[in-house]
Motif scaffolding. Structure first.
Motif, PDB file in Angstrom:
ATOM      1  N   ASP A   1       4.425   8.925  11.917  1.00 60.83           N
ATOM      2  CA  ASP A   1       5.615   9.778  12.014  1.00 60.83           C
ATOM      3  C   ASP A   1       6.921   9.026  11.769  1.00 60.83           C
ATOM      4  O   ASP A   1       7.950   9.639  11.488  1.00 60.83           O
ATOM      5  N   LYS A   2       6.872   7.705  11.880  1.00 55.10           N
ATOM      6  CA  LYS A   2       8.059   6.894  11.621  1.00 55.10           C
ATOM      7  C   LYS A   2       8.164   6.493  10.158  1.00 55.10           C
ATOM      8  O   LYS A   2       9.079   5.769   9.774  1.00 55.10           O
ATOM      9  N   GLY A   3       7.190   6.941   9.348  1.00 55.60           N
ATOM     10  CA  GLY A   3       7.201   6.581   7.936  1.00 55.60           C
ATOM     11  C   GLY A   3       6.656   5.191   7.672  1.00 55.60           C
ATOM     12  O   GLY A   3       6.902   4.618   6.603  1.00 55.60           O
ATOM     13  N   GLU A   4       5.905   4.648   8.632  1.00 55.85           N
ATOM     14  CA  GLU A   4       5.374   3.292   8.510  1.00 55.85           C
ATOM     15  C   GLU A   4       3.869   3.316   8.295  1.00 55.85           C
ATOM     16  O   GLU A   4       3.173   4.229   8.747  1.00 55.85           O
ATOM     17  N   VAL A   5       3.365   2.280   7.602  1.00 52.23           N
ATOM     18  CA  VAL A   5       1.924   2.129   7.451  1.00 52.23           C
ATOM     19  C   VAL A   5       1.311   1.900   8.825  1.00 52.23           C
ATOM     20  O   VAL A   5       1.805   1.109   9.624  1.00 52.23           O
ATOM     21  N   ASP A   6       0.227   2.607   9.119  1.00 51.34           N
ATOM     22  CA  ASP A   6      -0.415   2.523  10.426  1.00 51.34           C
ATOM     23  C   ASP A   6      -1.927   2.568  10.211  1.00 51.34           C
ATOM     24  O   ASP A   6      -2.413   2.727   9.089  1.00 51.34           O
ATOM     25  N   GLY A   7      -2.672   2.401  11.299  1.00 53.14           N
ATOM     26  CA  GLY A   7      -4.112   2.536  11.232  1.00 53.14           C
ATOM     27  C   GLY A   7      -4.857   1.243  11.495  1.00 53.14           C
ATOM     28  O   GLY A   7      -4.268   0.193  11.781  1.00 53.14           O
ATOM     29  N   PHE A   8      -6.160   1.322  11.380  1.00 61.27           N
ATOM     30  CA  PHE A   8      -7.050   0.187  11.622  1.00 61.27           C
ATOM     31  C   PHE A   8      -6.685  -1.016  10.746  1.00 61.27           C
ATOM     32  O   PHE A   8      -6.568  -2.143  11.233  1.00 61.27           O
ATOM     33  N   GLU A   9      -6.476  -0.774   9.458  1.00 55.48           N
ATOM     34  CA  GLU A   9      -6.212  -1.895   8.559  1.00 55.48           C
ATOM     35  C   GLU A   9      -4.831  -2.484   8.758  1.00 55.48           C
ATOM     36  O   GLU A   9      -4.639  -3.699   8.543  1.00 55.48           O
ATOM     37  N   ARG A  10      -3.860  -1.678   9.173  1.00 59.95           N
ATOM     38  CA  ARG A  10      -2.533  -2.234   9.478  1.00 59.95           C
ATOM     39  C   ARG A  10      -2.641  -3.183  10.666  1.00 59.95           C
ATOM     40  O   ARG A  10      -2.103  -4.310  10.630  1.00 59.95           O
ATOM     41  N   GLU A  11      -3.341  -2.749  11.725  1.00 62.36           N
ATOM     42  CA  GLU A  11      -3.452  -3.597  12.907  1.00 62.36           C
ATOM     43  C   GLU A  11      -4.247  -4.862  12.599  1.00 62.36           C
ATOM     44  O   GLU A  11      -3.870  -5.966  13.013  1.00 62.36           O
ATOM     45  N   LEU A  12      -5.332  -4.709  11.853  1.00 57.08           N
ATOM     46  CA  LEU A  12      -6.142  -5.870  11.491  1.00 57.08           C
ATOM     47  C   LEU A  12      -5.363  -6.820  10.591  1.00 57.08           C
ATOM     48  O   LEU A  12      -5.355  -8.038  10.809  1.00 57.08           O
ATOM     49  N   GLY A  13      -4.705  -6.275   9.578  1.00 56.73           N
ATOM     50  CA  GLY A  13      -3.945  -7.110   8.652  1.00 56.73           C
ATOM     51  C   GLY A  13      -2.844  -7.891   9.350  1.00 56.73           C
ATOM     52  O   GLY A  13      -2.658  -9.085   9.086  1.00 56.73           O
ATOM     53  N   ASP A  14      -2.112  -7.235  10.252  1.00 58.08           N
ATOM     54  CA  ASP A  14      -1.057  -7.927  10.987  1.00 58.08           C
ATOM     55  C   ASP A  14      -1.635  -9.047  11.844  1.00 58.08           C
ATOM     56  O   ASP A  14      -1.043 -10.134  11.959  1.00 58.08           O
ATOM     57  N   LYS A  15      -2.792  -8.803  12.437  1.00 58.95           N
ATOM     58  CA  LYS A  15      -3.432  -9.815  13.268  1.00 58.95           C
ATOM     59  C   LYS A  15      -3.860 -11.017  12.421  1.00 58.95           C
ATOM     60  O   LYS A  15      -3.641 -12.166  12.816  1.00 58.95           O
ATOM     61  N   LEU A  16      -4.446 -10.768  11.271  1.00 58.19           N
ATOM     62  CA  LEU A  16      -4.875 -11.867  10.398  1.00 58.19           C
ATOM     63  C   LEU A  16      -3.681 -12.674   9.898  1.00 58.19           C
ATOM     64  O   LEU A  16      -3.751 -13.905   9.804  1.00 58.19           O
ATOM     65  N   CYS A  17      -2.588 -12.000   9.587  1.00 61.75           N
ATOM     66  CA  CYS A  17      -1.384 -12.703   9.140  1.00 61.75           C
ATOM     67  C   CYS A  17      -0.807 -13.563  10.257  1.00 61.75           C
ATOM     68  O   CYS A  17      -0.370 -14.694  10.029  1.00 61.75           O
ATOM     69  N   GLU A  18      -0.824 -13.035  11.467  1.00 58.58           N
ATOM     70  CA  GLU A  18      -0.351 -13.799  12.619  1.00 58.58           C
ATOM     71  C   GLU A  18      -1.210 -15.049  12.827  1.00 58.58           C
ATOM     72  O   GLU A  18      -0.677 -16.144  13.061  1.00 58.58           O
ATOM     73  N   MET A  19      -2.503 -14.908  12.725  1.00 60.08           N
ATOM     74  CA  MET A  19      -3.413 -16.033  12.915  1.00 60.08           C
ATOM     75  C   MET A  19      -3.211 -17.115  11.856  1.00 60.08           C
ATOM     76  O   MET A  19      -3.385 -18.299  12.124  1.00 60.08           O
ATOM     77  N   ALA A  20      -2.860 -16.688  10.637  1.00 56.95           N
ATOM     78  CA  ALA A  20      -2.672 -17.629   9.533  1.00 56.95           C
ATOM     79  C   ALA A  20      -1.220 -18.076   9.377  1.00 56.95           C
ATOM     80  O   ALA A  20      -0.897 -18.790   8.421  1.00 56.95           O
ATOM     81  N   SER A  21      -0.343 -17.666  10.307  1.00 60.40           N
ATOM     82  CA  SER A  21       1.093 -17.990  10.257  1.00 60.40           C
ATOM     83  C   SER A  21       1.729 -17.532   8.946  1.00 60.40           C
ATOM     84  O   SER A  21       2.521 -18.237   8.327  1.00 60.40           O
ATOM     85  N   LEU A  22       1.358 -16.316   8.526  1.00 57.25           N
ATOM     86  CA  LEU A  22       1.913 -15.737   7.317  1.00 57.25           C
ATOM     87  C   LEU A  22       2.860 -14.599   7.671  1.00 57.25           C
ATOM     88  O   LEU A  22       2.613 -13.853   8.606  1.00 57.25           O
ATOM     89  N   ASN A  23       3.920 -14.483   6.916  1.00 54.17           N
ATOM     90  CA  ASN A  23       4.853 -13.369   7.069  1.00 54.17           C
ATOM     91  C   ASN A  23       4.425 -12.270   6.112  1.00 54.17           C
ATOM     92  O   ASN A  23       4.522 -12.412   4.896  1.00 54.17           O
ATOM     93  N   CYS A  24       3.918 -11.183   6.639  1.00 51.08           N
ATOM     94  CA  CYS A  24       3.343 -10.138   5.796  1.00 51.08           C
ATOM     95  C   CYS A  24       4.200  -8.876   5.781  1.00 51.08           C
ATOM     96  O   CYS A  24       4.744  -8.481   6.806  1.00 51.08           O
ATOM     97  N   THR A  25       4.299  -8.281   4.627  1.00 53.94           N
ATOM     98  CA  THR A  25       4.949  -6.987   4.482  1.00 53.94           C
ATOM     99  C   THR A  25       3.923  -6.019   3.876  1.00 53.94           C
ATOM    100  O   THR A  25       2.943  -6.441   3.262  1.00 53.94           O
ATOM    101  N   TRP A  26       4.165  -4.728   4.041  1.00 49.05           N
ATOM    102  CA  TRP A  26       3.198  -3.726   3.598  1.00 49.05           C
ATOM    103  C   TRP A  26       3.757  -2.890   2.454  1.00 49.05           C
ATOM    104  O   TRP A  26       4.923  -2.495   2.467  1.00 49.05           O
ATOM    105  N   VAL A  27       2.904  -2.659   1.465  1.00 51.62           N
ATOM    106  CA  VAL A  27       3.265  -1.903   0.267  1.00 51.62           C
ATOM    107  C   VAL A  27       2.216  -0.807   0.078  1.00 51.62           C
ATOM    108  O   VAL A  27       1.024  -1.062   0.221  1.00 51.62           O
TER     109      VAL A  27
END
Length: 239
Positions: A40-66
């Protein structure tokens, strides 16, 4: 003096590339809940958003979503418009000829038919999302394939009588068969693919290694199974 200036410029470019590699553009469709969707906020959400953010955090990567339409999601990865695909994409030999994949972050799961009644003719007109392994399966099944750009479009085709049934990932179809929807599971489940992985360009081997390491850790410590259960329910297939 020219050599010094050139060396400095090369170092600056190298540093810039290294910094750029720390910003990873995560490509997804945004129209395949609960794997990925726009909230509802116009943002990417869901299982893959949460997983992707977690993997980026673990790898010390700054991730954006397209977000990108499904039917051109691989070409736009190859064109450099983003660096990964997290979009419920099954690992197949055909796709591996063009792009690379991490290990699977979602186990091989069932595909299913959904229709307005259980006795539907599954050799009739079957809707599937374009470019999916389900569309390939229907094309070879003897049924008449009717392809659509999004999963929502395939469901609409069944509801309005344009198609006899839709064939897709069972986990993605489950929300559409809630009480009052008028839709039901028809026929037997069909196992397809080798699970779902992160799609990457074949040249991005270092990025693949980082994500593979993260997925392995999340499998071993149980966090990945917890995420799957959170988004797909207690009956979902886990590792």
């Amino acid at each position: 003096m020219k050599k010094l200036i050139l060396t400095g410029a090369v170092l600056a470019m190298t540093a810039g590339v290294a910094m750029a590699q720390d910003v990873v553009r995560m490509g997804t469709e945004g129209a395949y809940p609960p794997y990925n969707f726009i909230n509802d906020k116009g943002e990417v959400d869901g299982f893959e958003r949460e997983l992707g953010d977690k993997l980026c955090e673990m790898a010390s990567l700054n991730c954006t979503w397209v977000t990108n339409d499904w039917d051109s999601i691989i070409p736009n990865l190859l064109s450099g418009n983003y660096d990964t695909i997290l979009a419920g994409m099954s690992i197949t030999e055909e796709r591996k000829q063009t792009i690379d994949f991490t290990q699977n972050y979602f186990p091989p799961a069932a595909s299913a038919y959904v229709a307005q009644n259980e006795d539907v003719d599954l050799q009739g007109v079957i809707a599937a999302q374009v470019g999916t392994i389900q569309a390939d399966y229907i094309a070879q099944s003897g049924a008449t394939l009717l392809e659509f750009a999004t999963l929502d479009d395939t469901i609409a085709a069944v509801k309005n009588g344009e198609a006899d049934a839709v064939f897709a990932d069972k986990d993605a179809l489950t929300p559409f068969i809630s009480d009052g929807s008028g839709l039901v599971i028809a026929g037997e489940d069909v196992p397809l693919g080798d699970g779902i992985g992160i799609g990457l360009r074949k040249s991005d081997t270092a990025l693949k290694e980082k994500f593979n390491a993260g997925i392995t850790t999340l499998k071993e410590n149980g966090e990945l199974n917890a995420l799957i259960t959170k988004w797909f329910g207690a009956d979902a297939k886990t590792f």
